[in-house]
Design an enzyme around this catalytic site. Structure first.
Site, PDB file in Angstrom:
ATOM      1  N   ASP A  91      22.039 -12.728  -9.325  1.00 16.93           N
ATOM      2  CA  ASP A  91      21.329 -13.917  -9.230  1.00 16.93           C
ATOM      3  C   ASP A  91      21.913 -14.927 -10.351  1.00 16.93           C
ATOM      4  O   ASP A  91      22.437 -14.345 -11.516  1.00 16.93           O
ATOM      5  CB  ASP A  91      19.584 -13.725  -9.551  1.00 16.93           C
ATOM      6  CG  ASP A  91      19.649 -13.024 -10.865  1.00 16.93           C
ATOM      7  OD1 ASP A  91      19.931 -11.834 -11.117  1.00 16.93           O
ATOM      8  OD2 ASP A  91      18.722 -13.537 -11.695  1.00 16.93           O
ATOM      9  N   ASP A 120      28.126 -15.660 -15.817  1.00 16.53           N
ATOM     10  CA  ASP A 120      26.813 -15.075 -16.088  1.00 16.53           C
ATOM     11  C   ASP A 120      26.227 -14.917 -14.373  1.00 16.53           C
ATOM     12  O   ASP A 120      25.475 -15.885 -14.005  1.00 16.53           O
ATOM     13  CB  ASP A 120      25.869 -16.099 -16.640  1.00 16.53           C
ATOM     14  CG  ASP A 120      24.332 -15.183 -17.033  1.00 16.53           C
ATOM     15  OD1 ASP A 120      24.469 -14.135 -16.896  1.00 16.53           O
ATOM     16  OD2 ASP A 120      23.819 -16.314 -17.475  1.00 16.53           O
ATOM     17  N   GLU A 154      17.563 -11.223 -12.777  1.00 14.71           N
ATOM     18  CA  GLU A 154      17.618 -11.011 -14.197  1.00 14.71           C
ATOM     19  C   GLU A 154      17.043 -12.320 -15.028  1.00 14.71           C
ATOM     20  O   GLU A 154      16.798 -12.355 -16.077  1.00 14.71           O
ATOM     21  CB  GLU A 154      19.187 -10.715 -14.678  1.00 14.71           C
ATOM     22  CG  GLU A 154      19.266 -10.230 -15.808  1.00 14.71           C
ATOM     23  CD  GLU A 154      19.563 -11.157 -17.022  1.00 14.71           C
ATOM     24  OE1 GLU A 154      19.503 -11.105 -18.255  1.00 14.71           O
ATOM     25  OE2 GLU A 154      20.048 -12.347 -16.512  1.00 14.71           O
ATOM     26  N   ASP A 178      26.994  -8.137 -19.324  1.00 11.86           N
ATOM     27  CA  ASP A 178      26.316  -9.608 -19.339  1.00 11.86           C
ATOM     28  C   ASP A 178      26.202 -10.063 -20.819  1.00 11.86           C
ATOM     29  O   ASP A 178      25.041 -11.051 -20.786  1.00 11.86           O
ATOM     30  CB  ASP A 178      24.771  -9.051 -18.844  1.00 11.86           C
ATOM     31  CG  ASP A 178      24.203 -10.472 -18.373  1.00 11.86           C
ATOM     32  OD1 ASP A 178      24.754 -11.371 -18.185  1.00 11.86           O
ATOM     33  OD2 ASP A 178      22.815 -10.420 -18.092  1.00 11.86           O
ATOM     34  N   HIS A 443      24.865 -20.694 -18.132  1.00  6.43           N
ATOM     35  CA  HIS A 443      23.564 -21.593 -17.954  1.00  6.43           C
ATOM     36  C   HIS A 443      24.003 -22.964 -18.144  1.00  6.43           C
ATOM     37  O   HIS A 443      23.078 -23.823 -18.247  1.00  6.43           O
ATOM     38  CB  HIS A 443      22.375 -21.380 -19.013  1.00  6.43           C
ATOM     39  CG  HIS A 443      21.975 -19.877 -18.774  1.00  6.43           C
ATOM     40  ND1 HIS A 443      20.835 -19.630 -19.192  1.00  6.43           N
ATOM     41  CD2 HIS A 443      22.320 -18.852 -17.949  1.00  6.43           C
ATOM     42  CE1 HIS A 443      20.476 -18.260 -18.705  1.00  6.43           C
ATOM     43  NE2 HIS A 443      21.453 -18.026 -18.153  1.00  6.43           N
TER      44      HIS A 443
END
Length: 471
Positions: A91, A120, A154, A178, A443
């Site tokens: 995800d 990520d 996650e 990660d 992000h």
């Protein structure tokens, strides 16, 4: 053997990129509005999970699926008493704002693979997958079973992961690709405290709506407020005066009849490191709180624009704390909403060390709420306590030595504010896949992962899996 791992990894680079690009093109963002019994987190995450299964079956692994929430690929003796798990996720975060490329069309420029999820965590997860494939293709003997597990939630609530391991059995040890090298063997606690305001107001100005942020673990890069006023020119002038003295954000206003839409632009970053960004929402509230609002709209703006503004260590609300192992508590004000006549809420996400608790943080937030307004504060959503695997554990020592072998660089234990699937295991850590000196774009807009680092990480993961499966 060190050079051989890298030489072998180079043979897989083209195939890895082909599969990874196909995975990156899947918009695997959790979508509760489109969820079904068969796709409990929405169609995108399910599509990514099934694509992983397709690859794993193609390559001859033992493959399993848990409720379309978790999938895995196994290698090594099925009856092994001990298991080493590598846990990644497919995800991704919403694209957010500020991209100069299509986030769902992977592209390589100047040696960087750009796409949402490239760093990520699709890029690292597929690098680990190909490391497992490399071990399989080489026919290396394994004393422990290796299992690569992938989840699809996650970035939110870790849906299904705990239940999966309860059914599958907790592996002996493992790591999540990660985070960053050389290792993360400590992760702070994680809790979101949501403050809710009734959507009533009685000022000269009306706050029609206020919107900032998409997820608790993203610093909002854009914030927007719609204000109803009889003097739009005065509000626009006040905004320009504010921005003239505050250089860390930019803004603009759009006037239609008696409504002014004010938009502020900050810097969107990962919520585990809020100090590296600029929260557009708290700046917008900081400006608006000085205007003539009333009722709960004023309470919402005051709390957000004063108590929570420009304070990523939560000193203003009394929650600031530090310990020698995990260092400072951090706070990210990730989601901010107000709708006239309905409600308002602020989701503040805290990453905290071992010397405090989620309840203590909730108490600090509740005690800091502005007096005279209808507001409550309570922990909501997925919460995690601090996690630490001692630095002298053989798992940690083995992974650190593999990193030294492959890079020639020094390596020591580290603690971060981010949370990874590594903490699902008592003896679980995060290991890679970001190398020192590479900009962290998780992000963020224009997220990327260096292509050369895919093979570097594959070699490290291959050696690490092999050694953990045989020590």
């Amino acid at each position: 053997m060190v050079k051989q791992w890298h030489a072998e990894a180079l043979k897989y680079e083209d195939d890895l990129l082909t599969d990874l690009k196909e995975m990156l093109a899947i918009k695997s963002v959790r979508d509760d509005d489109a969820a079904t019994t068969d796709a409990p987190l929405g169609p995108g995450p399910k599509e990514a999970l099934l694509k992983f299964e397709e690859f794993a079956k193609r390559d001859g692994f033992r493959v399993g699926n848990y409720k379309n929430l978790v999938a895995y690929a196994e290698l090594g003796p099925e009856d092994a008493e001990e298991t080493v798990a590598i846990i990644g996720h497919l995800d991704v975060m919403p694209e957010g704002d500020g991209w100069t490329k299509d986030p769902w069309t992977p592209v390589i420029e100047d040696g960087r693979l750009y796409a949402r999820g490239s760093s990520d965590d699709k890029g690292p997860t597929f690098t680990a997958y190909y490391a497992l494939k490399m071990i399989k293709d080489l026919g290396l003997k394994l004393n422990r079973k290796l299992v690569l597990v992938v989840g699809i939630d996650e970035e939110s609530d870790w849906t299904g992961m705990g239940e999966f391991f309860a059914e599958y059995g907790e592996p002996t040890m493992g790591f999540s690709p990660d985070a960053e090298f050389p290792i993360i063997n400590g992760e702070k606690g994680n809790v979101s405290i949501v403050t809710r305001f009734a959507g009533t107001q009685d000022g000269a100005l009306k706050l029609v709506s206020f919107t900032a942020g998409q997820r608790p673990n993203m610093v909002p890069g854009v914030a927007k407020a719609v204000v109803e006023t009889v003097d739009a020119d005065a509000l626009v002038a006040a905004m320009n005066n504010y921005l003239a003295t505050e250089s860390r954000v930019k803004g603009e206003a759009d006037v239609v009849d008696n409504q002014v839409t004010v938009t502020f632009y900050g810097k969107q970053v990962h919520g585990a490191m809020p100090e590296t960004g600029e929260n557009a929402g708290t700046y917008l509230a900081n400006f608006l709180q000085e205007q003539d609002f009333g009722g709960n709209a004023q309470g919402f703006l005051t709390f957000l624009g004063t108590q929570l503004h420009d304070d990523t260590v939560a000193a203003k609300i009394g929650a600031k704390t530090h310990d020698d192992l995990m260092h400072d508590l951090s706070m990210n004000v990730g989601i901010q909403r107000f709708v006239d006549g309905e409600d308002g809420f602020v989701n503040a996400n805290f990453r905290y060390p071992q010397n405090t608790t989620a309840q203590e943080i909730e108490d600090h937030v509740a005690a800091s709420l502005p007096a005279g307004f209808e507001a409550t504060a309570k922990a909501e959503g997925h919460a995690q306590v601090p996690h630490y695997v001692p630095g002298d554990d053989p798992l940690v020592q083995t992974l650190l030595q593999v990193y030294r072998d492959q890079t020639g660089l020094p390596a020591a234990e580290q603690v971060i504010g981010g949370g990874t699937f590594g903490r699902l295991l008592k003896r679980g850590v995060a290991f890679g896949a970001m190398f020192e000196g590479v900009p962290d774009t998780m992000h963020q807009a224009d997220e990327f992962y260096p292509v050369a680092d895919l093979t570097r990480a594959m070699a490290i993961f291959g050696q690490a899996m092999y050694e953990l499966a045989n020590v």
